[in-house]
Design a protein around this motif. Structure first.
Motif, PDB file in Angstrom:
ATOM      1  N   ILE A   6      32.238 -13.196  17.951  1.00 25.51           N
ATOM      2  CA  ILE A   6      32.071 -14.458  18.840  1.00 25.51           C
ATOM      3  C   ILE A   6      32.639 -15.619  17.653  1.00 25.51           C
ATOM      4  O   ILE A   6      31.863 -15.546  16.465  1.00 25.51           O
ATOM      5  CB  ILE A   6      30.485 -14.665  18.848  1.00 25.51           C
ATOM      6  CG1 ILE A   6      30.354 -13.494  19.686  1.00 25.51           C
ATOM      7  CG2 ILE A   6      30.159 -15.866  19.479  1.00 25.51           C
ATOM      8  CD1 ILE A   6      28.615 -12.950  19.710  1.00 25.51           C
ATOM      9  N   ARG A  33      36.457  -7.142  21.568  1.00 24.83           N
ATOM     10  CA  ARG A  33      36.473  -8.312  22.341  1.00 24.83           C
ATOM     11  C   ARG A  33      36.146  -9.444  21.225  1.00 24.83           C
ATOM     12  O   ARG A  33      35.635  -9.326  20.397  1.00 24.83           O
ATOM     13  CB  ARG A  33      35.263  -8.384  23.279  1.00 24.83           C
ATOM     14  CG  ARG A  33      35.612  -7.532  24.699  1.00 24.83           C
ATOM     15  CD  ARG A  33      34.142  -7.748  25.567  1.00 24.83           C
ATOM     16  NE  ARG A  33      34.058  -9.153  25.677  1.00 24.83           N
ATOM     17  CZ  ARG A  33      32.979  -9.512  26.181  1.00 24.83           C
ATOM     18  NH1 ARG A  33      31.984  -8.518  26.463  1.00 24.83           N
ATOM     19  NH2 ARG A  33      32.820 -10.890  26.788  1.00 24.83           N
ATOM     20  N   VAL A  35      35.439 -13.518  21.538  1.00 25.89           N
ATOM     21  CA  VAL A  35      35.091 -14.418  22.569  1.00 25.89           C
ATOM     22  C   VAL A  35      34.804 -16.057  21.679  1.00 25.89           C
ATOM     23  O   VAL A  35      34.139 -16.148  20.731  1.00 25.89           O
ATOM     24  CB  VAL A  35      33.626 -13.999  22.788  1.00 25.89           C
ATOM     25  CG1 VAL A  35      33.186 -15.147  24.520  1.00 25.89           C
ATOM     26  CG2 VAL A  35      33.454 -12.901  23.625  1.00 25.89           C
ATOM     27  N   ILE A  37      33.256 -19.756  21.840  1.00 24.27           N
ATOM     28  CA  ILE A  37      32.476 -20.385  22.460  1.00 24.27           C
ATOM     29  C   ILE A  37      32.326 -21.794  22.110  1.00 24.27           C
ATOM     30  O   ILE A  37      31.684 -22.067  20.958  1.00 24.27           O
ATOM     31  CB  ILE A  37      30.873 -19.603  22.592  1.00 24.27           C
ATOM     32  CG1 ILE A  37      31.177 -18.240  22.787  1.00 24.27           C
ATOM     33  CG2 ILE A  37      30.093 -20.492  23.341  1.00 24.27           C
ATOM     34  CD1 ILE A  37      29.705 -17.439  22.812  1.00 24.27           C
ATOM     35  N   ARG A  61      41.220 -22.497  25.779  1.00 31.10           N
ATOM     36  CA  ARG A  61      41.967 -21.299  26.563  1.00 31.10           C
ATOM     37  C   ARG A  61      43.464 -21.414  26.367  1.00 31.10           C
ATOM     38  O   ARG A  61      43.838 -20.414  26.212  1.00 31.10           O
ATOM     39  CB  ARG A  61      41.350 -21.700  28.225  1.00 31.10           C
ATOM     40  CG  ARG A  61      39.998 -21.538  28.293  1.00 31.10           C
ATOM     41  CD  ARG A  61      39.869 -21.793  30.028  1.00 31.10           C
ATOM     42  NE  ARG A  61      38.754 -21.051  30.484  1.00 31.10           N
ATOM     43  CZ  ARG A  61      37.945 -21.643  31.017  1.00 31.10           C
ATOM     44  NH1 ARG A  61      38.154 -23.123  31.787  1.00 31.10           N
ATOM     45  NH2 ARG A  61      36.575 -21.336  31.649  1.00 31.10           N
ATOM     46  N   GLU A  70      38.960 -14.113  24.818  1.00 30.41           N
ATOM     47  CA  GLU A  70      38.081 -14.796  25.763  1.00 30.41           C
ATOM     48  C   GLU A  70      37.781 -16.145  25.314  1.00 30.41           C
ATOM     49  O   GLU A  70      37.538 -16.303  24.144  1.00 30.41           O
ATOM     50  CB  GLU A  70      36.781 -13.865  26.167  1.00 30.41           C
ATOM     51  CG  GLU A  70      37.478 -12.711  26.820  1.00 30.41           C
ATOM     52  CD  GLU A  70      36.348 -11.649  26.754  1.00 30.41           C
ATOM     53  OE1 GLU A  70      35.021 -11.719  27.143  1.00 30.41           O
ATOM     54  OE2 GLU A  70      36.429 -10.580  26.306  1.00 30.41           O
ATOM     55  N   SER A  72      34.410 -18.525  26.459  1.00 32.48           N
ATOM     56  CA  SER A  72      33.048 -18.545  27.326  1.00 32.48           C
ATOM     57  C   SER A  72      32.533 -20.180  27.401  1.00 32.48           C
ATOM     58  O   SER A  72      32.197 -20.839  26.349  1.00 32.48           O
ATOM     59  CB  SER A  72      32.235 -17.671  26.667  1.00 32.48           C
ATOM     60  OG  SER A  72      30.828 -17.739  27.302  1.00 32.48           O
ATOM     61  N   VAL A  74      29.529 -20.386  28.152  1.00 26.59           N
ATOM     62  CA  VAL A  74      28.128 -20.012  28.283  1.00 26.59           C
ATOM     63  C   VAL A  74      27.244 -21.482  27.732  1.00 26.59           C
ATOM     64  O   VAL A  74      26.192 -21.917  28.439  1.00 26.59           O
ATOM     65  CB  VAL A  74      27.465 -18.976  27.718  1.00 26.59           C
ATOM     66  CG1 VAL A  74      28.057 -18.964  25.968  1.00 26.59           C
ATOM     67  CG2 VAL A  74      26.104 -18.658  27.693  1.00 26.59           C
ATOM     68  N   THR A  87      22.539 -18.547  22.508  1.00 25.61           N
ATOM     69  CA  THR A  87      23.750 -17.970  22.878  1.00 25.61           C
ATOM     70  C   THR A  87      23.880 -16.412  22.625  1.00 25.61           C
ATOM     71  O   THR A  87      24.172 -15.727  23.282  1.00 25.61           O
ATOM     72  CB  THR A  87      25.059 -18.709  22.119  1.00 25.61           C
ATOM     73  OG1 THR A  87      24.648 -20.091  22.411  1.00 25.61           O
ATOM     74  CG2 THR A  87      26.175 -18.351  22.568  1.00 25.61           C
ATOM     75  N   LEU A  91      24.204 -13.171  24.942  1.00 22.88           N
ATOM     76  CA  LEU A  91      25.281 -12.143  24.918  1.00 22.88           C
ATOM     77  C   LEU A  91      24.503 -10.902  24.590  1.00 22.88           C
ATOM     78  O   LEU A  91      25.178 -10.006  25.203  1.00 22.88           O
ATOM     79  CB  LEU A  91      26.241 -12.550  23.813  1.00 22.88           C
ATOM     80  CG  LEU A  91      27.051 -13.628  24.040  1.00 22.88           C
ATOM     81  CD1 LEU A  91      27.836 -14.129  22.574  1.00 22.88           C
ATOM     82  CD2 LEU A  91      28.051 -13.581  25.259  1.00 22.88           C
ATOM     83  N   GLU A  94      23.523  -9.569  27.991  1.00 26.92           N
ATOM     84  CA  GLU A  94      24.778  -9.051  28.788  1.00 26.92           C
ATOM     85  C   GLU A  94      25.554  -8.054  28.442  1.00 26.92           C
ATOM     86  O   GLU A  94      25.865  -7.057  29.051  1.00 26.92           O
ATOM     87  CB  GLU A  94      25.751 -10.294  28.922  1.00 26.92           C
ATOM     88  CG  GLU A  94      25.264 -11.516  29.701  1.00 26.92           C
ATOM     89  CD  GLU A  94      26.498 -12.629  29.574  1.00 26.92           C
ATOM     90  OE1 GLU A  94      25.951 -13.716  30.251  1.00 26.92           O
ATOM     91  OE2 GLU A  94      27.270 -12.491  28.978  1.00 26.92           O
TER      92      GLU A  94
END
Ligand code: NAP
Length: 204
Positions: A6, A33, A35, A37, A61, A70, A72, A74, A87, A91, A94
């Motif tokens: 992240i 992954r 991400v 943010i 993006r 990715e 996010s 959020v 945050t 995560l 999820e």
């Protein structure tokens, strides 16, 4: 256990220094992954000339579209001050099976104890940092040892530093200079198409 990297930031705007840092950490960690943010409201600083959350999200993006990372929303959707502890809790809820890594630069890492609910951060993620210099590396390692005694899991990596800052990008945009050395081309196009960081927008 899937590894989720992240990278939180104000990203005003995202630039090649950020991208270099997250790419190198993702590689070193072997991320499943990654991400990014963007914050809604950074909790730790006043952010002058802050582009809208939507613009900062969109630039993130565009910046990582080729990396498969990715982005996010959020923190933007949650609104208010963007506390990292909140945050990470979201995560972890999820993705309960994931191992979380949170990336920072030198300055932010060295303030970790002052963040909102640091114990929550320590319990949920490995906090990763890279130095700006050799001296920075020593400071990071010493600080990592200190917060390690309080329960933090940390990872310090000697990733070479690209001397780029969001301030440099904003100043160059304001003067209508070429941004290609600072940000990926789609981000440069976005900044100019949307007149971000211009004198008209911010009244410099
Ligand atoms: P930012 O200015 O957009 O930068 C994001 C990160 O990239 C920073 O850690 C920064 O390092 C690093 N960076 C910038 N330019 C770099 C370069 N050329 N090479 C390598 N690294 C570079 O974001 P920010 O405002 O510092 O925020 C960082 C994150 O920490 C956000 O998600 C924020 O919410 C979180 N945070 C949370 C709390 C809290 O929950 N209370 C408190 C503080 C921060 P430096 O750290 O050295 O600037």
């Amino acid at each position: 256990m899937p590894k989720v990297v992240i990278f939180g930031g104000t990203f005003n705007p995202i630039h090649n220094g950020h991208l270099h840092l997250v790419r190198r950490f993702a590689q070193t960690i072997g991320a499943d992954r990654v991400v990014l943010i963007p914050t809604k409201i950074p909790p730790h600083k006043s952010a002058p000339h802050l582009a809208s959350a939507e613009d900062r999200l969109q630039m993130c993006r565009l910046a990582v579209q080729k990396d498969g990372f990715e982005v996010s929303p959020v923190e933007i959707e949650r609104g208010g001050l963007s506390y990292t502890s909140d945050t990470l809790l979201t995560l972890k809820r999820e993705h309960p099976d994931a191992e979380l890594f949170f990336i920072t630069g030198e300055d932010m890492f060295l303030t970790l104890e002052e963040w909102h609910e640091p114990e929550t951060i320590y319990s949920l993620a490995t906090v990763c940092a890279a130095p700006r210099s050799k001296r920075g590396c020593t400071a990071l390692n010493e600080y990592a040892e200190k917060v390690g005694r309080m329960g933090a899991k940390t990872m310090i990596c000697n990733i070479n530093y690209l001397p780029i800052s969001s301030t440099m990008v904003r100043n160059a945009a304001r003067k209508h200079e070429d941004l290609s050395g600072f940000v990926p081309p789609p981000v440069a196009n976005y900044i100019y198409q949307h007149h971000l960081y211009s004198e008209e927008q911010h009244g410099f």
